[in-house]
Design a protein around this motif. Structure first.
Motif, PDB file in Angstrom:
ATOM      1  N   MET A 286       5.316  -7.846 -41.419  1.00 37.38           N
ATOM      2  CA  MET A 286       6.107  -8.805 -42.176  1.00 37.38           C
ATOM      3  C   MET A 286       7.160  -9.436 -41.283  1.00 37.38           C
ATOM      4  O   MET A 286       7.752  -8.769 -40.428  1.00 37.38           O
ATOM      5  N   THR A 290      11.704 -11.362 -44.324  1.00 34.26           N
ATOM      6  CA  THR A 290      10.922 -11.202 -45.557  1.00 34.26           C
ATOM      7  C   THR A 290      11.225  -9.860 -46.204  1.00 34.26           C
ATOM      8  O   THR A 290      11.264  -8.833 -45.532  1.00 34.26           O
ATOM      9  N   HIS A 322       1.921 -12.927 -48.794  1.00 32.32           N
ATOM     10  CA  HIS A 322       2.366 -12.797 -47.398  1.00 32.32           C
ATOM     11  C   HIS A 322       2.036 -14.069 -46.615  1.00 32.32           C
ATOM     12  O   HIS A 322       2.870 -14.633 -45.899  1.00 32.32           O
ATOM     13  N   VAL A 325       4.286 -17.100 -47.794  1.00 32.25           N
ATOM     14  CA  VAL A 325       5.686 -17.138 -47.348  1.00 32.25           C
ATOM     15  C   VAL A 325       5.773 -17.395 -45.842  1.00 32.25           C
ATOM     16  O   VAL A 325       6.729 -18.029 -45.366  1.00 32.25           O
ATOM     17  N   SER A 331      13.749 -19.627 -46.187  1.00 32.54           N
ATOM     18  CA  SER A 331      14.338 -18.395 -45.657  1.00 32.54           C
ATOM     19  C   SER A 331      15.581 -18.080 -46.486  1.00 32.54           C
ATOM     20  O   SER A 331      16.378 -18.985 -46.783  1.00 32.54           O
ATOM     21  N   LYS A 333      12.587 -15.126 -47.015  1.00 32.09           N
ATOM     22  CA  LYS A 333      11.302 -15.110 -47.709  1.00 32.09           C
ATOM     23  C   LYS A 333      11.244 -13.864 -48.596  1.00 32.09           C
ATOM     24  O   LYS A 333      11.698 -12.801 -48.183  1.00 32.09           O
ATOM     25  N   SER A 334      10.657 -14.000 -49.770  1.00 30.90           N
ATOM     26  CA  SER A 334      10.650 -12.852 -50.690  1.00 30.90           C
ATOM     27  C   SER A 334       9.340 -12.775 -51.469  1.00 30.90           C
ATOM     28  O   SER A 334       8.724 -13.801 -51.779  1.00 30.90           O
ATOM     29  N   ASP A 353       6.064 -15.039 -55.223  1.00 31.76           N
ATOM     30  CA  ASP A 353       6.569 -15.328 -53.879  1.00 31.76           C
ATOM     31  C   ASP A 353       7.271 -16.682 -53.872  1.00 31.76           C
ATOM     32  O   ASP A 353       7.136 -17.478 -54.802  1.00 31.76           O
ATOM     33  N   GLY A 355       6.757 -18.871 -51.377  1.00 26.92           N
ATOM     34  CA  GLY A 355       6.030 -19.520 -50.294  1.00 26.92           C
ATOM     35  C   GLY A 355       5.689 -20.964 -50.577  1.00 26.92           C
ATOM     36  O   GLY A 355       6.385 -21.661 -51.330  1.00 26.92           O
TER      37      GLY A 355
END
Length: 419
Positions: A286, A290, A322, A325, A331, A333-334, A353, A355
């Protein structure tokens, strides 16, 4: 004297006529009553004949429905010996009608399951409870047939078990479809592990390197001229054991996910399952900015699922989040994984997410076979995931977030397991 006699005679004649008239009146009344009774009897007989005809017709229709049913229908006595069956029942068992009546069904049970099935029947009959089973029959020519059987107790007025009535459904095609899905899912898991191999190798190498360093330190300690401290050596052995356990856990989880097994549904804690797969996903590598947030409802009930297949669904959704993001300039990222009780009988799991979202793509399109936005993607991950969820009685869907990113949700029913 003559006059008196005549008068007396006339009086007797008049009295006699009156009595005759009274008798005729009573006869007419009685006749009318008998006619009314006769009419009532004729009407009652007519009603009974119509009822008998209707009952006979209803019985014939019922018998026709039972005999033409695509489902096997049977009745047993209190010893669970078959005493009645429709035409479909022996067909499913691959037996003649005479062979299916009696204990023929017991002899046709698959040898690997016979003892378990008979024990379940014994327990159900002792408790006067319904019996629901998924198991296999072996026909005389060696063909294996999967069936779903459900039967309900029949009690007499004194509460004594008379027997069972039930149905048998051929689910061989469904089982084959599940097997095909399991094969495809296994290939997809191997592909996912291939994408994660670099991160996994690095993660496993860390505890192995630590073990080597601790062992080297112990060797130097033993070769030193001074006294060896028991506490220091104990600490070294403890550290070695801890790192060995850590590497072993990584390998165990990896092996559990990629191994090829028959689909098997067990009662599991969904929150624990998700925590394990999130830990495995973190080996993917990651970005530093993140974070994965777990928002788990501790009150959700256990579910009956194939835990490897559900782990695969969660891992696939995490991998998609994943990739989303990483492709985003957002930023920090979650990724947030949430479990909640959607209704008394349904649990919802969501992966959210921040993303790139769907980037103009219809959310439903991502569930089409071979559709992918990844350079090296197969376009089957979400298709397989949806099939897995639907085979468990749930639904998988996707939707864009109001601000940024996307959310994938799937549901699972909370239900008791039956054999």
């Amino acid at each position: 004297m003559a006059g008196g006699t005549t008068e007396n005679l006339m009086a007797e004649v008049k009295s006699l006529r009156q009595r005759v008239s009274d008798i005729e009146t009573r006869v007419e009344q009685r006749t009318a009553e008998l006619r009314a009774i006769d009419d009532d009897l004729r009407h009652e007989i007519g009603l009974r004949k119509r009822a008998e005809n209707a009952l006979r017709s209803s019985g014939q229709r019922f018998q026709t429905l039972v005999q033409s049913s695509p489902v096997g229908i049977f009745q047993t006595d209190a010893d669970v010996t078959s005493i009645y069956a429709n035409e479909r029942y022996p067909e499913i068992l691959g037996l003649s009608f005479d062979e299916a009546i009696g204990d023929g069904w017991m002899q046709s049970l698959h040898p690997d399951e016979r003892d378990v099935v008979l024990e379940k029947w014994r327990e159900a009959s002792e408790r006067h409870e319904p019996c629901r089973l998924e198991h296999r029959f072996v026909t005389p020519d060696g063909k294996t047939t999967w069936v779903y059987c459900q039967a309900f107790p029949v009690m007499n007025e004194d509460g004594v078990l008379n027997g069972y009535v039930g149905t048998v459904v051929d689910i061989t095609d469904r089982k084959q479809a599940q097997q095909n899905l399991a094969e495809l899912a296994h290939v997809a898991r191997l592909s996912t592990m291939g994408e994660m191999v670099t991160g996994l190798a690095h993660e496993i190498n860390q505890p192995l390197t630590a073990i080597a360093n601790f062992a080297d330190a112990g060797k130097r300690l033993l070769n030193s001229d001074g006294n060896v401290s028991g506490r220091r050596t104990e600490k070294l052995f403890y550290d070695i054991g801890e790192q060995a356990f850590r590497s072993g856990e990584i390998i165990r989880r990896l092996h559990s996910l990629v191994r090829k097994t028959e689909p098997q549904r067990l009662t599991i804690d969904l929150n624990n399952l998700i925590r394990e797969i999130v830990e495995l996903h973190q080996y993917h590598g990651m970005p530093d900015d993140t974070q994965i947030v777990l928002n788990m409802d501790p009150t959700i009930p256990a579910v009956v699922v194939d835990h490897i297949q559900i782990q695969q669904v969660v891992l696939n959704l995490l991998n998609n989040a994943h990739d989303a993001v990483i492709a985003s300039e957002m930023s920090p990222k979650s990724i947030t994984v949430t479990t909640r009780l959607e209704s008394p009988n349904t649990i919802e799991v969501s992966v959210t997410d921040n993303g790139i979202g769907f980037s103009g793509t219809d959310p439903n399109q991502v569930f089409e076979a071979f559709f992918t936005t990844k350079m090296n993607g197969m376009g089957m991950g979400l298709v397989i995931s949806r099939s897995i969820v639907e085979s468990h009685g749930g639904q998988l869907s996707a939707a864009p977030n109001a601000n940024q990113g996307a959310t994938f949700r799937f549901t699972l029913p909370c239900e008791m397991k039956t054999l």
